[in-house]
Design a protein around this motif. Sequence first.
Motif, PDB file in Angstrom:
ATOM      1  N   LEU A   1      12.786 -33.454 -11.931  1.00  0.00           N
ATOM      2  CA  LEU A   1      12.955 -32.009 -11.821  1.00  0.00           C
ATOM      3  C   LEU A   1      13.025 -31.350 -13.195  1.00  0.00           C
ATOM      4  O   LEU A   1      12.271 -30.416 -13.461  1.00  0.00           O
ATOM      5  CB  LEU A   1      14.186 -31.692 -10.970  1.00  0.00           C
ATOM      6  CG  LEU A   1      14.307 -30.210 -10.653  1.00  0.00           C
ATOM      7  CD1 LEU A   1      13.122 -29.759  -9.809  1.00  0.00           C
ATOM      8  CD2 LEU A   1      15.596 -29.920  -9.925  1.00  0.00           C
ATOM      9  N   PRO A   2      13.902 -31.843 -14.113  1.00  0.00           N
ATOM     10  CA  PRO A   2      13.890 -31.224 -15.444  1.00  0.00           C
ATOM     11  C   PRO A   2      12.523 -31.284 -16.094  1.00  0.00           C
ATOM     12  O   PRO A   2      12.110 -30.338 -16.773  1.00  0.00           O
ATOM     13  CB  PRO A   2      14.901 -32.049 -16.240  1.00  0.00           C
ATOM     14  CG  PRO A   2      15.545 -32.956 -15.319  1.00  0.00           C
ATOM     15  CD  PRO A   2      14.961 -32.827 -13.972  1.00  0.00           C
ATOM     16  N   PHE A   3      11.818 -32.373 -15.857  1.00  0.00           N
ATOM     17  CA  PHE A   3      10.494 -32.521 -16.452  1.00  0.00           C
ATOM     18  C   PHE A   3       9.562 -31.410 -15.980  1.00  0.00           C
ATOM     19  O   PHE A   3       8.870 -30.766 -16.791  1.00  0.00           O
ATOM     20  CB  PHE A   3       9.954 -33.898 -16.070  1.00  0.00           C
ATOM     21  CG  PHE A   3       8.536 -34.138 -16.446  1.00  0.00           C
ATOM     22  CD1 PHE A   3       8.173 -34.247 -17.768  1.00  0.00           C
ATOM     23  CD2 PHE A   3       7.564 -34.259 -15.471  1.00  0.00           C
ATOM     24  CE1 PHE A   3       6.866 -34.468 -18.111  1.00  0.00           C
ATOM     25  CE2 PHE A   3       6.260 -34.491 -15.808  1.00  0.00           C
ATOM     26  CZ  PHE A   3       5.909 -34.590 -17.129  1.00  0.00           C
ATOM     27  N   GLU A   4       9.571 -31.144 -14.685  1.00  0.00           N
ATOM     28  CA  GLU A   4       8.683 -30.091 -14.184  1.00  0.00           C
ATOM     29  C   GLU A   4       9.169 -28.714 -14.623  1.00  0.00           C
ATOM     30  O   GLU A   4       8.369 -27.829 -14.926  1.00  0.00           O
ATOM     31  CB  GLU A   4       8.593 -30.138 -12.653  1.00  0.00           C
ATOM     32  CG  GLU A   4       8.039 -31.447 -12.102  1.00  0.00           C
ATOM     33  CD  GLU A   4       6.593 -31.706 -12.490  1.00  0.00           C
ATOM     34  OE1 GLU A   4       5.967 -30.818 -13.090  1.00  0.00           O
ATOM     35  OE2 GLU A   4       6.105 -32.815 -12.224  1.00  0.00           O
ATOM     36  N   VAL A   5      10.503 -28.559 -14.676  1.00  0.00           N
ATOM     37  CA  VAL A   5      11.038 -27.260 -15.098  1.00  0.00           C
ATOM     38  C   VAL A   5      10.643 -26.968 -16.538  1.00  0.00           C
ATOM     39  O   VAL A   5      10.310 -25.837 -16.895  1.00  0.00           O
ATOM     40  CB  VAL A   5      12.567 -27.235 -14.918  1.00  0.00           C
ATOM     41  CG1 VAL A   5      13.162 -26.002 -15.582  1.00  0.00           C
ATOM     42  CG2 VAL A   5      12.917 -27.239 -13.454  1.00  0.00           C
ATOM     43  N   ILE A   6      10.632 -28.043 -17.373  1.00  0.00           N
ATOM     44  CA  ILE A   6      10.229 -27.862 -18.770  1.00  0.00           C
ATOM     45  C   ILE A   6       8.825 -27.296 -18.850  1.00  0.00           C
ATOM     46  O   ILE A   6       8.534 -26.410 -19.652  1.00  0.00           O
ATOM     47  CB  ILE A   6      10.314 -29.211 -19.516  1.00  0.00           C
ATOM     48  CG1 ILE A   6      11.741 -29.489 -19.960  1.00  0.00           C
ATOM     49  CG2 ILE A   6       9.420 -29.216 -20.736  1.00  0.00           C
ATOM     50  CD1 ILE A   6      12.245 -28.566 -21.021  1.00  0.00           C
ATOM     51  N   SER A   7       7.934 -27.785 -17.953  1.00  0.00           N
ATOM     52  CA  SER A   7       6.568 -27.272 -18.011  1.00  0.00           C
ATOM     53  C   SER A   7       6.548 -25.781 -17.698  1.00  0.00           C
ATOM     54  O   SER A   7       5.807 -25.022 -18.314  1.00  0.00           O
ATOM     55  CB  SER A   7       5.663 -28.042 -17.051  1.00  0.00           C
ATOM     56  OG  SER A   7       5.954 -27.715 -15.722  1.00  0.00           O
ATOM     57  N   VAL A   8       7.393 -25.349 -16.755  1.00  0.00           N
ATOM     58  CA  VAL A   8       7.427 -23.924 -16.426  1.00  0.00           C
ATOM     59  C   VAL A   8       7.997 -23.122 -17.600  1.00  0.00           C
ATOM     60  O   VAL A   8       7.496 -22.050 -17.936  1.00  0.00           O
ATOM     61  CB  VAL A   8       8.243 -23.693 -15.142  1.00  0.00           C
ATOM     62  CG1 VAL A   8       8.325 -22.217 -14.837  1.00  0.00           C
ATOM     63  CG2 VAL A   8       7.606 -24.419 -13.988  1.00  0.00           C
ATOM     64  N   ILE A   9       9.038 -23.695 -18.267  1.00  0.00           N
ATOM     65  CA  ILE A   9       9.613 -22.994 -19.424  1.00  0.00           C
ATOM     66  C   ILE A   9       8.567 -22.832 -20.518  1.00  0.00           C
ATOM     67  O   ILE A   9       8.421 -21.760 -21.110  1.00  0.00           O
ATOM     68  CB  ILE A   9      10.828 -23.771 -19.969  1.00  0.00           C
ATOM     69  CG1 ILE A   9      11.986 -23.683 -18.981  1.00  0.00           C
ATOM     70  CG2 ILE A   9      11.257 -23.221 -21.311  1.00  0.00           C
ATOM     71  CD1 ILE A   9      13.189 -24.457 -19.423  1.00  0.00           C
ATOM     72  N   LEU A  10       7.811 -23.912 -20.747  1.00  0.00           N
ATOM     73  CA  LEU A  10       6.787 -23.838 -21.791  1.00  0.00           C
ATOM     74  C   LEU A  10       5.741 -22.799 -21.432  1.00  0.00           C
ATOM     75  O   LEU A  10       5.287 -22.025 -22.282  1.00  0.00           O
ATOM     76  CB  LEU A  10       6.137 -25.207 -21.991  1.00  0.00           C
ATOM     77  CG  LEU A  10       7.042 -26.289 -22.571  1.00  0.00           C
ATOM     78  CD1 LEU A  10       6.318 -27.604 -22.624  1.00  0.00           C
ATOM     79  CD2 LEU A  10       7.513 -25.906 -23.949  1.00  0.00           C
ATOM     80  N   LEU A  11       5.368 -22.752 -20.146  1.00  0.00           N
ATOM     81  CA  LEU A  11       4.385 -21.756 -19.707  1.00  0.00           C
ATOM     82  C   LEU A  11       4.934 -20.354 -19.930  1.00  0.00           C
ATOM     83  O   LEU A  11       4.229 -19.469 -20.433  1.00  0.00           O
ATOM     84  CB  LEU A  11       4.058 -21.975 -18.231  1.00  0.00           C
ATOM     85  CG  LEU A  11       3.132 -20.942 -17.615  1.00  0.00           C
ATOM     86  CD1 LEU A  11       1.752 -21.068 -18.201  1.00  0.00           C
ATOM     87  CD2 LEU A  11       3.076 -21.084 -16.116  1.00  0.00           C
TER      88      LEU A  11
END
Lengths: 102, 342, 168, 121
Positions: free
Chosen positions: C144-154
């Motif tokens: 979950l944190p991994f996918e959330v990081i991608s959204v933060i980067l976006l």
Amino acid sequence: MVPLQYYIIMSAILFTIGIYGVLARRNAILVLLSVEIMFNAVNINFMAFSAYITPATMVGQIYTIFAVASGAAEIGIGLAIILLIYRGRETVNVDEVNMLKW
Amino acid sequence: MAIALPFLIALALVIFVLSNIVFFMWAEFKISGRVADRFGPMETGRWHGWAQPLADILKFLNKEDIIPANADKLIFRVAPFVGFIPVVMVLAAIPYTNKIFVRDFDIAVFFVIALSSFTFVSMVMGGWASGNKYSLLGAFRAAGMLLSYELPLGLAIAGVVMLSATLSLIGIVQQQTVWNIVLQPIGFLVFMVAMQAELQRSPFDLAVAESELVAGYSVEYSGMRYAMFQLGEFFGLWALASMAVLLFLGGWHGPYLPGIVWFFIKFYGIFLFLAFSRVSVPRVRPDQLMDLGWKILLPSALVNIVITATLIVLVPHYQVPLAVSEFVILIAALYLMRRVLK
Amino acid sequence: MSGQLLAFWALSFVILSGALYIVMTKNIMHAVFMHLLTMSMIAAVYGLLHADFMAAMQVLIYAGAVTAMVVFALMLTKSQSRPDGAGIAVDNQQRGASFLTAAGFLAVVIYVLVPQKWAVHEAAPVVKSDVAAMGAIIFKSYILPFEVISVILLAALIGVIVLARKED
Amino acid sequence: MNAGMTNYYYVVAFAIVGGVFGGLLLSVARMLRPRKISKTKLEAYECGMEPFEGNWTQYSARFYVFALVFLIFDVEIAFLYPWGTVFRDFGVTSLIEMFVFIGVLLLGLVYAWKKGVLKWL
């Protein structure tokens, strides 16, 4: 072998230097650099705890990876906001950026 | 002795690479001469001008060192070292055969990628410290270009990492029963193009275009300091060409001859490719450069990763389908590109 | 004194004096390049803690990308203070108060931390820098944190494009 | 000294040799080269006249956006490598995870592309 205490105290001093920088600096970009110093002080702590206390699960290291990734996003946005302020006010001096006061 | 050993190895490697660089320089003079229907250097040292690079080095040593009056003296002096030291460090991670290597790093590939980011920092430092608008602008152009091409380079390598499930360069070579160029033609192509841009070599050297702009970020540098930037570039060439051999061309694998010989045959093959593409392809336009990096290489590297990952996970014997599908997509993409660009 | 301890002292000295230089210097550009040195040395500290991968990542992201970005941003803000420190001061008037705050914080932290006994793992630190082990942990327990990081980067990417493109 | 520390020792040794070697080259050059400084030589290299207002002038915001897009994708690469070493063991799940990750960032790239950020000046 380096005791864990050393790492923690070193990072505490680093964090303190960061605090001083954030409070005493006027140029917004330098404030951001000081924030980066604080960020890295915290990361050193995570890494030290990871190596000394939970070496098998590497919790601290994983946390640092995510912290670095979100730190990258943070500094990007921070600098962009500074650029935007600069365009509006022709200054990066945090003392003069007080639009929110009114 | 054990304490001094790494230093001796490092010194021996640096001198070895340096002697190869002298040969590179001479070979490049000759090749670009021949391609342009000239002889290249002929006089220095009698036999085909073999001593020309040595004469050049002597010239660099003899040249006056000028630090402009409004330069930032400290950063101006430090910048060449920031460019040079990391590329020397990279040498520690490069194996030549499974017997001849310095250290087998767990993360060798990532180590090389990480250290290569110092290159553009050194350019920015040098360009800024010169106290000259043009050198700063040149530094920015160079840095912008390196930034754009570092991504495809890293992503092309990721495909290889996925095939061999390790970041150790020795491990990657040992996994290659079939050379990775067969399984990863898209990755190889992306790597080769991005590598030339990373090295600032001729089709992609528009940041330092010596015939149009004076020299980009290194305008104010002269003598040995300038030579150090150049030396750093040659060491980078050594590192990246070795990476190409190790990652895509099966490293030291090959029949009959010993591994080390195979490594250097392939290595010089890559070098010849670089030398020929330098003299036979016209320099790309800046807008083409950016389009190529961001809109062609980066997406194709991502497509490469997606195909590779999907086939490895879903197909039990993925080698043949992977090679075929990558090849087909590559041909189709090149064909489409020709249609679109026409 | 063991080699590691020696390395630790040397690294701490460089990191702390580098950080002090960053918060003290009048020359903004020097601060940025000192930031580069400090971050590289922090990477070396990670190496001392047997975290090769994190050391390389520190170099890649902080020493490479962030430095380049800060330099570009600095060049965009034509600051009133010239790079060599002439012109308007880069510090504000509250240096004394800032110093006291920082010193107070440090005193409290040291007071709390020094007597603390940590549950240090036996025979620590264990050499466990394997990238594969790390990947396994991330993709097993931290999806979950991994996918959330991608959204933060976006979000950061879109945010910067929106913010930085106002000019044209 | 264990294997990990030996690796670092080698890296440090290579860095030191690189620095010393560079310094050696410079000091040899210092002994050999002439030194006749004149005022004109120390001027910035330009078309015969001193440049106005130094190099502390404004540049395009493009470079900054480039650097940011680079930073974002750099982070992605840093996550791709550990994933690349283990994704076989987790099969389809890790495949989907990574595709979502890449897909989200690709969205960013497409956005940047459409906004015309990726053009050269």
